[in-house]
Design a protein around this motif. Structure first.
Motif, mmCIF file in Angstrom:
data_model
loop_
_atom_site.group_PDB
_atom_site.id
_atom_site.type_symbol
_atom_site.label_atom_id
_atom_site.label_comp_id
_atom_site.label_asym_id
_atom_site.label_seq_id
_atom_site.Cartn_x
_atom_site.Cartn_y
_atom_site.Cartn_z
ATOM 1 N N PHE A 60 0.824 -1.203 0.000
ATOM 2 C CA PHE A 60 0.000 0.000 0.000
ATOM 3 C C PHE A 60 0.857 1.251 0.000
ATOM 4 O O PHE A 60 0.536 2.240 -0.631
ATOM 5 C CB PHE A 60 -0.960 0.001 1.190
ATOM 6 N N PHE A 81 2.833 6.159 -2.755
ATOM 7 C CA PHE A 81 3.958 6.953 -3.264
ATOM 8 C C PHE A 81 3.773 7.231 -4.748
ATOM 9 O O PHE A 81 4.023 8.339 -5.227
ATOM 10 C CB PHE A 81 5.285 6.225 -3.036
ATOM 11 N N TYR A 140 7.020 -0.767 12.755
ATOM 12 C CA TYR A 140 5.794 -0.680 13.556
ATOM 13 C C TYR A 140 4.891 0.439 13.055
ATOM 14 O O TYR A 140 3.669 0.300 13.049
ATOM 15 C CB TYR A 140 6.143 -0.494 15.037
ATOM 16 N N CYS A 183 4.658 1.375 10.069
ATOM 17 C CA CYS A 183 4.066 0.829 8.851
ATOM 18 C C CYS A 183 2.917 -0.104 9.187
ATOM 19 O O CYS A 183 1.858 -0.088 8.551
ATOM 20 C CB CYS A 183 5.156 0.103 8.081
ATOM 21 N N LYS A 184 3.108 -0.924 10.223
ATOM 22 C CA LYS A 184 2.036 -1.828 10.644
ATOM 23 C C LYS A 184 0.816 -1.041 11.100
ATOM 24 O O LYS A 184 -0.327 -1.386 10.781
ATOM 25 C CB LYS A 184 2.516 -2.712 11.800
ATOM 26 N N LEU A 206 -0.082 1.869 10.171
ATOM 27 C CA LEU A 206 -0.732 2.415 8.969
ATOM 28 C C LEU A 206 -1.599 1.352 8.326
ATOM 29 O O LEU A 206 -2.734 1.612 7.928
ATOM 30 C CB LEU A 206 0.346 2.815 7.970
ATOM 31 N N PHE A 207 -1.025 0.167 8.228
ATOM 32 C CA PHE A 207 -1.769 -0.920 7.592
ATOM 33 C C PHE A 207 -3.064 -1.195 8.343
ATOM 34 O O PHE A 207 -4.131 -1.356 7.759
ATOM 35 C CB PHE A 207 -0.894 -2.171 7.558
ATOM 36 N N PHE A 211 -4.651 0.862 10.225
ATOM 37 C CA PHE A 211 -5.561 1.995 9.998
ATOM 38 C C PHE A 211 -6.278 1.841 8.661
ATOM 39 O O PHE A 211 -7.476 2.058 8.544
ATOM 40 C CB PHE A 211 -4.785 3.315 10.031
ATOM 41 N N LEU A 212 -5.525 1.437 7.666
ATOM 42 C CA LEU A 212 -6.126 1.344 6.334
ATOM 43 C C LEU A 212 -7.100 0.184 6.249
ATOM 44 O O LEU A 212 -7.952 0.151 5.365
ATOM 45 C CB LEU A 212 -5.034 1.200 5.275
ATOM 46 N N ASP A 269 -9.289 2.293 14.076
ATOM 47 C CA ASP A 269 -8.792 3.585 14.550
ATOM 48 C C ASP A 269 -7.414 3.429 15.188
ATOM 49 O O ASP A 269 -7.157 2.464 15.894
ATOM 50 C CB ASP A 269 -9.766 4.181 15.573
ATOM 51 N N LEU A 309 4.367 9.428 5.027
ATOM 52 C CA LEU A 309 3.105 8.804 4.620
ATOM 53 C C LEU A 309 2.145 8.726 5.804
ATOM 54 O O LEU A 309 0.968 9.066 5.714
ATOM 55 C CB LEU A 309 3.368 7.406 4.056
ATOM 56 N N VAL A 355 -1.491 10.576 6.017
ATOM 57 C CA VAL A 355 -2.737 9.820 6.098
ATOM 58 C C VAL A 355 -3.422 10.044 7.434
ATOM 59 O O VAL A 355 -4.638 10.141 7.510
ATOM 60 C CB VAL A 355 -2.462 8.315 5.872
ATOM 61 N N ASN A 411 -0.479 17.550 1.489
ATOM 62 C CA ASN A 411 -1.411 16.550 2.014
ATOM 63 C C ASN A 411 -2.057 16.989 3.316
ATOM 64 O O ASN A 411 -3.232 16.748 3.542
ATOM 65 C CB ASN A 411 -0.695 15.219 2.238
ATOM 66 N N VAL A 412 -1.269 17.586 4.191
ATOM 67 C CA VAL A 412 -1.839 18.034 5.464
ATOM 68 C C VAL A 412 -2.510 19.398 5.276
ATOM 69 O O VAL A 412 -3.674 19.570 5.593
ATOM 70 C CB VAL A 412 -0.768 18.105 6.566
ATOM 71 N N SER A 428 -10.307 11.104 17.221
ATOM 72 C CA SER A 428 -9.984 10.037 16.279
ATOM 73 C C SER A 428 -8.628 10.231 15.634
ATOM 74 O O SER A 428 -7.922 9.284 15.368
ATOM 75 C CB SER A 428 -11.055 9.973 15.215
ATOM 76 N N LYS A 429 -8.272 11.483 15.374
ATOM 77 C CA LYS A 429 -7.017 11.679 14.684
ATOM 78 C C LYS A 429 -5.851 11.799 15.641
ATOM 79 O O LYS A 429 -4.740 12.069 15.228
ATOM 80 C CB LYS A 429 -7.102 12.936 13.807
#
Lengths: 154, 992
Positions: A107, A112, B94, B96-97, B99-100, B102-103, B107, B132, B136, B173-174, B973-974
């Protein structure tokens, strides 16, 4: 300007979400729900455009994945379809025959690549060549494989 | 481990093969895509992480997934909190995990700090994952922004284009305000600097565009703007594309500053349009030269009128003609991508032609081109052609040309399989309608309505109603159309539509007889829609006499026909029918007996519904007491309605405009108020509900609309009605603006369509004076006006209010207040008055709160902390921890604390970010000293609150109200929460 881009599967599982304007979390969830419900309910061979609130929704199905984006009033729908297509091509070029699993597992790469291509809801670079080049360049910066593998696992 | 791997491979291979085949259809081998089978090992260096992810998605059940994720989150949390410092790699893993996870839709409320740490890593992948995560998961008002901004600043000055791009992407993005503040000057500088790499320029342009959208006030216009325009001449087409996007947005706001871009854009466009398809190398997309850039340039030109310079104008016209010509050429490729890109440019060119609306030949050519698309086999093109034609229809040059396609459009309405295309066809028919084809179009829309999708029926009904009214030459056709509309789609006919038909019938003498005859016939149907009964009841009640000569529609037959529908109708309709009956008594004295009999029936006089019962009683009494003359005056035919914009049109506009949730609620609310005055809970009267003055008691119609009445008739009327004024049940207490007055003393407390209530107040020690202003917003008098205030802990004296408030006048009432004891509940002001025929009751909580009796006390740091420490007992302290809604502005907070009533003690607390206040609350019996501390805190803490003594409870509530306005929020939440700590300490001291 594109307001958001969503990728979801035929089962309605969200695979990628990109918001080009900040929205509260609740609003995002509502949009996702509405989009999935609306797009999945469309019959085959209908047109790829919808009106939803004050946005134009453009979607297209690639294999098991739906690519769906929300445009503002003055945006060009046909070109948005080609934005989606170009994104699929970029993913395809990077992964070699991309599939849903590539996007699930990598992902971060999908994000990216999208960042190289779109920014703030506008197209940043349309040339496939230059995008691939800059993605390759950033991949070169990664550590070597050995280094990566020798790190302790989880 | 072996087991896990096996599961993974099975699921993985299954999904992979099934998808691969399908993708092969979608993509095209002539683009040189690699097709060689991919071995897992080369693609995925870290199989272990993939297995980890695979386990999530191959999870059997939702519960199993959640369980597993919770376990994993706990593990990551413990790693982050552990004593051992994590190395960059593990941190990245971690994050990255997280993020995963979350996706996957769960939450995530931690890990932000670790992500921010990754930003300063030198390793590209770590930095990338950090950015990233932040794009996100961090929304715009986080505490971490300052740290993030620092990292971004470093990367922007790194001169490494890859890092700079990452940083610019993160800003885009932000895109929060703090970021805009920090980088509003930096980004334009990067954009126009001579030595910036092309890719960075592109990012900078779009980043600036993004900042400009959210915080336009922060972007300084300056000498960089002229240099941005010259980017249109850049060698690199990617830079030109990005710059054009930026210029479009800027030019929409400051067209004059970017005027020079027009000639550059035309020149650039002309070069692209005339280039051979291979000239632009990789910017050619499926044999179309730079479609994205072309569309952007055409869009930019739509920000301006046609160029004045003849040469430029000629060149532009040439370009547009070339684009139109190309549409006729055979396609260079059979791929849909080719035709899409080509037509995207074509549609944008047509938009520009329509926007300029000055070249008749181009407009007609555009129209013909769209006409071809109307019959294209691509659904998308048919859809877009219908949409663009709607715009063309409004141009005087092409309106006639559009009209020639009417048969095709009607055919589309009948045969299209896709509802969204049909909807566009309806839009186009509506747009192309004029006097010459109105009858045909309305007939087609009506017949389509019978089979139309439910989702678009209401809109079609509105459109038919508007067209029928707008282009009605003879009004019999109009009446027929609307009745048909009700017959075919009665459920979708909104109140506005049938109100409008009644307005028109009443205002036009020539159609009244026909209308009465037609509704009479329509009502013969065994099952007719309730809306038809409403129209029928109203029209026969007014104009039944016009058809009474015919023995087939004698008064008794008319009455029996209406009454046969009575029992099947809802309460508002029945109320309307009762009014129609009493009008019958006036029109046809011969049916008086029958009608009185009906009104006298138990089912009417003792109806459970108050409104119906009341009408039955009043009408019966009116018919018994009043003489024929008075009856004739009271029940006279309705006077013509003033001409105004069609309420239907307003509704259609509203419907088009949106569909947001709040709008829908509004219209629902509005609809409920329109139900004919019969729902008693409404205090206000919306302007459209007076349309049927009949719905209210007759007095309303008399007051507002009827010609002057003789005085004795009026007084008699009052006699008849005084006993039975509608009684409005007590309404709930209005508190919406209450909290705004906790910290201020003057302002508008309440406002509805009739009445505005303003306040002005002053307080000193335990005394206060409040001026309340009642403004009558209508043009009629308020009668029996009274306002009273009740409260036990306060001693309140007031002057009685004047019982009559003239239209447009303002009434002032003074309340003198003495605070006897500390109190919690603020007093309630009840306002009663009669407007039109009904009593209006409004209850409002008046902002007299305990903190108004604060007297500020100045003290030194030493005094303060000495007392603060003395007040250690648990019952002397209230502490409340709450989350901030806005970023905390020091000045605003200070103003709030002063407004709250305490003195603001500057420089007392050793921590400068804390706020400290002190004051004494004065009541008649006791005085209470209070100390207050507000501690902004960035660390999340469990919230705890203590309420002990009575006075604390009161203050606590107040402070909560006060804080609620400013800082409180539930947006956790954020993971960006601002925490404040506010402590009250107080002591009871005896009255001196």
């Amino acid at each position: 300007m594109m307001r958001f881009l969503l990728l979801f599967s035929r089962q309605g599982k969200l695979r990628l979400q990109k918001w080009f304007l900040p929205l509260p979390e609740r609003e995002k969830k509502k949009i996702i729900r509405d989009m999935v419900a609306m797009v999945l309910a469309r019959k085959p061979r209908t047109c790829n455009f919808l009106h939803w609130r004050d946005l134009k929704i453009v979607y297209k199905r690639y294999a098991s994945l739906y690519f769906c984006c929300g445009l503002e009033e003055q945006d060009n729908e046909l070109l948005a379809l080609e934005v989606l297509h170009r994104y699929v091509e970029l993913l395809d070029k990077y992964f070699g025959n991309v599939c849903e699993l590539d996007i699930i597992f990598n992902f971060e790469k999908a994000y990216f690549i999208l960042d190289e291509f779109l920014m703030g809801g506008e197209i940043q670079e349309t040339s496939k060549l230059s995008i691939s080049k800059s993605i390759e360049a950033s991949d070169m910066l990664q550590e070597t494989m050995e280094e990566y593998m020798s790190k302790p696992a989880f | 481990m072996l087991n896990m791997t096996v599961i993974y491979f099975i699921s993985y291979l299954y999904l992979r093969t099934s998808l691969k085949l399908m993708f092969a259809f979608c993509l095209h081998s002539d683009e040189g895509l690699s097709k060689h089978p991919v071995s897992l090992e080369t693609l995925y260096p870290s199989i272990k992480i993939k297995v980890y992810f695979a386990l999530f998605i191959s999870g059997k059940s939702k519960e199993a997934e959640i369980k597993r994720i919770n376990k994993e989150l706990a593990n990551i949390r413990s790693k982050f909190k552990g004593d051992k410092a994590l190395d960059g790699y593990s941190k990245k893993k971690y994050v990255c995990k997280l993020l995963f996870i979350f996706l996957l839709g769960h939450d995530i409320d931690f890990g932000h700090m670790e992500a921010v740490n990754l930003l300063s890593s030198n390793k590209y992948t770590e930095k990338q994952i950090g950015y990233l995560f932040i794009s996100v998961l961090v929304n715009s008002n986080s505490d971490l922004i300052r740290l993030i901004n620092n990292a971004i600043k470093n990367d922007l000055s790194s001169r490494n284009p890859t890092f700079m791009n990452l940083a610019l992407h993160c800003i885009a993005n932000v895109g929060s305000r703090e970021m805009a503040e920090a980088f509003a000057a930096e980004v334009p500088r990067i954009l126009v600097a001579g030595d910036t790499m092309d890719s960075v320029k592109q990012s900078a342009a779009l980043c600036l565009l993004r900042l400009n959208r959210t915080s336009p006030d922060l972007i300084p216009m300056g000498e960089w703007t002229s240099r941005v325009v010259h980017l249109l001449n850049d060698q690199h087409l990617g830079v030109v594309t990005a710059a054009t996007s930026l210029i479009i947005t800027l030019a929409q706001k400051n067209p004059d500053d970017f005027k020079t871009s027009v000639s550059l854009a035309v020149a650039r466009l002309s070069r692209i349009v005339t280039s051979a398809s291979t000239d632009l190398q990789d910017y050619t997309y499926y044999f179309v030269a730079a479609p994205w850039l072309s569309v952007k340039l055409l869009r930019l030109l739509q920000c301006y009128p046609p160029p004045e310079d003849a040469a430029i104008r000629g060149r532009l016209t040439e370009c547009l003609e070339t684009i139109l010509n190309k549409a006729q050429e055979p396609p260079k490729s059979k791929k849909v991508q080719h035709s899409n890109a080509k037509n995207a440019v074509l549609f944008e060119a047509i938009s520009l032609i329509i926007h300029h609306d000055s070249e008749p030949t181009l407009l007609v050519r555009a129209c013909n081109q769209l006409g071809q698309f109307l019959q294209h086999r691509e659904t998308n093109l048919r859809y877009l052609a219908l949409e663009s034609m709607c715009m063309l229809a409004s141009s005087e040059f092409s309106h006639e040309a559009v009209k020639t396609h009417i048969e095709t459009v009607i055919n589309a309405l009948k045969t299209e399989r896709d509802v969204s295309v049909r909807q566009r066809a309806v839009d186009l028919l509506y747009a192309m309608c004029d006097r010459s084809n109105a009858k045909q179009i309305v007939a087609e829309m009506l017949s389509y309505l019978e089979t139309a999708d439910y989702s678009i029926r209401e809109e079609i009904v509105l459109k038919v109603a508007i067209l029928a009214e707008k282009y009605a030459v003879d009004y019999t056709w109009y009446v027929d159309t609307i009745l048909n509309l009700i017959r075919i789609a009665g459920d979708y006919v909104s109140e506005e539509v049938w109100y409008r038909v009644i307005q028109i019938v009443i205002n036009r003498d020539d159609v009244q007889g026909y209308a009465a005859k037609t509704v009479f016939e329509a009502l013969q149907a065994p099952a007719c829609h309730e809306n038809l009964v409403k129209v029928g009841g109203y029209i026969l009640g007014e104009f039944g006499n016009l058809i009474a000569g015919d023995p087939r529609s004698s008064p008794l037959i008319q009455f029996n026909l209406l009454h046969s529908k009575f029992h099947l109708c809802s309460v508002p309709t029945r109320a309307l029918l009762l009014s129609a009956y009493v009008k019958f008594i006036n029109l046809f004295p011969e049916v008086k007996g029958t009608i009185q009999e009906v009104l006298r029936a138990d089912s009417q006089l003792r109806n459970a519904d108050v409104e119906l019962q009341q009408r039955a009683v009043e009408y019966l009494r009116l018919s018994c007491i009043a003489s024929t003359d008075i009856l004739a005056t009271v029940l006279e035919e309705m006077p013509p309605f003033p001409e105004r914009e069609s309420s239907i049109l307003a509704k259609l506009k509203k419907k088009k405009g949106s569909g947001t949730v709040s709008d829908m609620e509004d219209s629902r609310k509005e609809r409920s108020t329109n139900v004919n005055g019969s729902n008693d809970h409404i205090v206000t009267t919306s302007p459209s509900s007076d349309l049927l003055g009949l719905g209210h008691t007759q007095a309303a119609a008399l007051n507002s609309a009827s010609p002057p009445v003789t005085s004795n008739a009026a007084s008699l009327l009052v006699d008849v009605f005084t006993e039975s004024l509608p009684v409005v049940p007590p309404t709930s207490i209005i508190e919406e603006n209450f909290s705004r007055f906790v910290c201020k003393n003057n302002g508008v407390l309440y406002e509805n369509q009739l009445l505005q209530i303003g306040l002005k107040s002053e307080f000193r020690q335990n005394l206060g004076r409040m001026y309340v202003f009642y403004g009558n917003k209508t043009t009629t008098q308020f009668l029996n006006f009274s306002a009273s205030l009740v409260c036990q802990d306060l001693n309140i004296h007031t002057t009685p209010a004047d019982p009559v408030v003239d239209g447009g006048a303002q009434l002032q009432q003074v309340f003198n207040i003495e605070c006897l004891l500390d109190f919690v509940e603020a007093p309630v002001l009840s306002v009663h008055f009669r407007y039109g025929g009904s009593m209006q009751n409004i209850s409002i909580r008046l902002p007299i709160t305990l903190n108004k009796f604060f007297q500020p006390t100045e003290m030194t740091s030493q005094e303060f902390f000495q007392r603060w420490k003395q007040l250690g007992a648990p019952q002397q302290e209230v502490q409340k921890i709450f989350k901030a809604k806005h970023s905390m502005d020091t000045e605003v907070t200070k103003a709030k604390i002063i407004g709250f009533g305490t003195a603001l003690l500057d420089g007392v607390d050793p921590n400068p970010s804390n706020f400290v206040g002190a004051g004494v609350i004065h009541t008649k019996t006791i005085q209470v000293g209070c100390l207050l501390r507000l501690e902004p805190n960035t660390q999340a803490q469990a919230s705890c609150s203590v309420k002990r003594t009575h006075i604390h409870a009161a203050l606590y509530t107040l402070m909560t109200i006060n804080c609620n306005i400013d800082y409180c929020s539930t947006d956790i939440s954020k993971g960006k929460i601002k925490i404040f700590k506010c402590i009250f300490k107080s002591q009871h001291s005896q009255n001196k």
